[in-house]
Enzyme design. Sequence first.
Site, PDB file in Angstrom:
ATOM      1  N   CYS A  62      14.426 -79.226  -0.608  1.00  0.00           N
ATOM      2  CA  CYS A  62      15.242 -77.462   0.278  1.00  0.00           C
ATOM      3  C   CYS A  62      14.591 -76.813  -0.273  1.00  0.00           C
ATOM      4  O   CYS A  62      14.952 -75.601   0.012  1.00  0.00           O
ATOM      5  CB  CYS A  62      16.571 -77.873   0.696  1.00  0.00           C
ATOM      6  SG  CYS A  62      17.765 -79.689   1.406  1.00  0.00           S
ATOM      7  N   HIS A 105      20.252 -70.814   0.651  1.00  0.00           N
ATOM      8  CA  HIS A 105      19.687 -71.980   1.201  1.00  0.00           C
ATOM      9  C   HIS A 105      20.432 -72.641   2.411  1.00  0.00           C
ATOM     10  O   HIS A 105      21.194 -73.024   1.491  1.00  0.00           O
ATOM     11  CB  HIS A 105      19.271 -73.213   0.340  1.00  0.00           C
ATOM     12  CG  HIS A 105      18.908 -74.337   1.254  1.00  0.00           C
ATOM     13  ND1 HIS A 105      18.346 -74.843   2.310  1.00  0.00           N
ATOM     14  CD2 HIS A 105      19.377 -75.778   0.934  1.00  0.00           C
ATOM     15  CE1 HIS A 105      18.568 -75.581   2.959  1.00  0.00           C
ATOM     16  NE2 HIS A 105      18.811 -76.441   2.511  1.00  0.00           N
ATOM     17  N   ASN A 137      20.464 -77.777   8.765  1.00  0.00           N
ATOM     18  CA  ASN A 137      20.302 -77.354   7.759  1.00  0.00           C
ATOM     19  C   ASN A 137      18.792 -78.321   7.848  1.00  0.00           C
ATOM     20  O   ASN A 137      18.404 -78.671   8.583  1.00  0.00           O
ATOM     21  CB  ASN A 137      20.929 -78.444   6.881  1.00  0.00           C
ATOM     22  CG  ASN A 137      19.971 -78.147   5.603  1.00  0.00           C
ATOM     23  OD1 ASN A 137      18.601 -77.797   5.310  1.00  0.00           O
ATOM     24  ND2 ASN A 137      20.230 -78.901   4.333  1.00  0.00           N
TER      25      ASN A 137
HETATM   26  O1  UT7 Z   1      19.995 -79.085   1.815  1.00  0.00           O
HETATM   27  C1  UT7 Z   1      20.276 -80.172   0.553  1.00  0.00           C
HETATM   28  C2  UT7 Z   1      20.789 -80.882   0.436  1.00  0.00           C
HETATM   29  N1  UT7 Z   1      22.496 -81.074   1.160  1.00  0.00           N
HETATM   30  C3  UT7 Z   1      23.723 -80.347   0.806  1.00  0.00           C
HETATM   31  O2  UT7 Z   1      23.105 -79.214   0.267  1.00  0.00           O
HETATM   32  C4  UT7 Z   1      24.959 -80.926   1.666  1.00  0.00           C
HETATM   33  C5  UT7 Z   1      25.123 -81.181   1.166  1.00  0.00           C
HETATM   34  N2  UT7 Z   1      27.098 -82.000   0.830  1.00  0.00           N
HETATM   35  C6  UT7 Z   1      27.576 -81.739   1.814  1.00  0.00           C
HETATM   36  O3  UT7 Z   1      27.758 -80.825   2.876  1.00  0.00           O
HETATM   37  C7  UT7 Z   1      28.608 -82.398   2.161  1.00  0.00           C
HETATM   38  O4  UT7 Z   1      29.194 -83.840   1.397  1.00  0.00           O
HETATM   39  C8  UT7 Z   1      28.979 -82.979   3.726  1.00  0.00           C
HETATM   40  C9  UT7 Z   1      29.099 -82.175   4.753  1.00  0.00           C
HETATM   41  C10 UT7 Z   1      27.624 -83.945   3.483  1.00  0.00           C
HETATM   42  C11 UT7 Z   1      29.845 -84.380   3.758  1.00  0.00           C
HETATM   43  O5  UT7 Z   1      31.059 -83.983   4.056  1.00  0.00           O
HETATM   44  P1  UT7 Z   1      31.816 -84.572   3.021  1.00  0.00           P
HETATM   45  O6  UT7 Z   1      33.384 -82.762   3.139  1.00  0.00           O
HETATM   46  O7  UT7 Z   1      31.415 -84.517   1.107  1.00  0.00           O
HETATM   47  O8  UT7 Z   1      32.862 -85.512   3.828  1.00  0.00           O
HETATM   48  P2  UT7 Z   1      32.396 -87.204   2.714  1.00  0.00           P
HETATM   49  O9  UT7 Z   1      31.244 -86.847   2.413  1.00  0.00           O
HETATM   50  O10 UT7 Z   1      33.555 -87.281   1.396  1.00  0.00           O
HETATM   51  O11 UT7 Z   1      33.138 -87.745   3.696  1.00  0.00           O
HETATM   52  C12 UT7 Z   1      34.374 -88.215   3.710  1.00  0.00           C
HETATM   53  C13 UT7 Z   1      34.828 -88.841   5.451  1.00  0.00           C
HETATM   54  C14 UT7 Z   1      34.376 -90.541   5.442  1.00  0.00           C
HETATM   55  O12 UT7 Z   1      35.432 -90.845   5.712  1.00  0.00           O
HETATM   56  P3  UT7 Z   1      36.524 -92.019   4.829  1.00  0.00           P
HETATM   57  O13 UT7 Z   1      35.685 -92.848   4.251  1.00  0.00           O
HETATM   58  O14 UT7 Z   1      37.289 -90.586   4.367  1.00  0.00           O
HETATM   59  O15 UT7 Z   1      37.445 -92.333   5.795  1.00  0.00           O
HETATM   60  C15 UT7 Z   1      33.388 -90.381   5.635  1.00  0.00           C
HETATM   61  O16 UT7 Z   1      32.104 -90.967   6.375  1.00  0.00           O
HETATM   62  O17 UT7 Z   1      33.816 -88.856   6.304  1.00  0.00           O
HETATM   63  C16 UT7 Z   1      33.752 -89.747   7.187  1.00  0.00           C
HETATM   64  N3  UT7 Z   1      32.005 -88.847   7.122  1.00  0.00           N
HETATM   65  C17 UT7 Z   1      32.061 -88.611   8.516  1.00  0.00           C
HETATM   66  N4  UT7 Z   1      33.315 -88.916   9.866  1.00  0.00           N
HETATM   67  C18 UT7 Z   1      32.999 -87.525  11.566  1.00  0.00           C
HETATM   68  C19 UT7 Z   1      31.199 -88.312   6.990  1.00  0.00           C
HETATM   69  N5  UT7 Z   1      30.169 -87.995   8.190  1.00  0.00           N
HETATM   70  C20 UT7 Z   1      30.835 -87.682   8.907  1.00  0.00           C
HETATM   71  C21 UT7 Z   1      30.618 -86.943  10.429  1.00  0.00           C
HETATM   72  N6  UT7 Z   1      31.503 -87.240  10.962  1.00  0.00           N
HETATM   73  N7  UT7 Z   1      29.480 -86.737  10.930  1.00  0.00           N
END
Ligand code: UT7
Length: 349
Positions: free
Chosen positions: A114, A276, A306
């Site tokens: 990135c 980014h 992204n």
């Molecule tokens: O480009 C380079 C770098 N990348 C980034 O900067 C990404 C940075 N991180 C993020 O943007 C976020 O962490 C994400 C968008 C990837 C994830 O969002 P989050 O709010 O941090 O969610 P999480 O990973 O803490 O997951 C929360 C819940 C989980 O379920 P439980 O365990 O609470 O039941 C996940 O399994 O959301 C679930 N989940 C989803 N649900 C529906 C994770 N991905 C999805 C999805 N759809 N696509």
Amino acid sequence: MPNARIAGIGMYVPEQVVTNFDLEKYMETSDAWIQERTGIKERRYAKRTGETTTTMGVEAAKLAIKNAGITADEIDFIIFATLSPDYYFPGCGVLVQRAMKMKEIGALDVRNQCSGFVYALSVGDQYIRSGMYKNILVIGSDKHSFGLDFSTRGRNVSVIFGDGAGAVVLQPTEKEGQGILSTHLHCDGNSAEILAMYNPGTHANYWVDEKLADFDDAEIGQMFMSHAMVDKAQNFPFMDGPSVFKKAIVKIPEAVMEALDANKLATTDIDMLIPHQANLRISQFVQQQLGLPDSHVYNNIQRYGNTTAASIPIALYEAWAEGKIKENDIVCLASFGSGFTWGSALIRW
Ligand code: UT7
């Protein structure tokens, strides 16, 4: 020593639009979840065949070269940033040289994910400042759609990425205080495994937590890629999203402040911040911390997701094409991603 200026800029995104509703067909996710957590509504996917990271980069490059008012023949160095190269080796830079029928110039690939475009721009900037080259083509391009896990297992990664390319032509400028004023690059390798694709690779479990890459000796003998790796989803990117998020909202503003401090400028001097495009919520946090108005931050993640190395040059192109960047404006590019790597570039347009 002349500064480098962006003399031409271009972008390319594939035609195929993939909405969040389309993704609902493959995995347990929802438009509501994706929009609330990331801001993304849709992204573009390249054609499965006939459209590669390089071909997208070439399209963006053609536009950048045209906008610079030169021809491909005049380019004297290529820098190509990507994490999704056409081949494991050689890199995409040489494929651009071939596809664009350029002279036998040098070509360098940058693997900083990135942050790839900011790193590539910084390298190009040094070559221009030293007087070594006069027309450098810098490309950021990624084709993610080819390597994502579209099952529910991979949903936290697959919903955020899209395909596309951006490019700039760098040239020297003799105008005092114009062009790229400074670049600032950083990494923290302690976090290398937090956002990574482990295979194909030569690590043989050495760096990777056994929970993540649990292969026995026989399997390791089949390096780089084996059926066992595929069975364990080791051919897909891994990301601990929340850890990346927490670090990004600290390091991006730090990189912006570092750029401003180095040039004795303040946040109020920024005319346009191009962060980014990783997550709209990250951009909003950064904007809030820097106290910037909406009109001074450009986001287009809603439409493209992204696109990694391409995200900054695509956003820069659109901001410029929409007339939101004018001559003499202070433009700040800031990135964060896998490595971790992060950095900034401050430009007087
Ligand atoms: O480009 C380079 C770098 N990348 C980034 O900067 C990404 C940075 N991180 C993020 O943007 C976020 O962490 C994400 C968008 C990837 C994830 O969002 P989050 O709010 O941090 O969610 P999480 O990973 O803490 O997951 C929360 C819940 C989980 O379920 P439980 O365990 O609470 O039941 C996940 O399994 O959301 C679930 N989940 C989803 N649900 C529906 C994770 N991905 C999805 C999805 N759809 N696509």
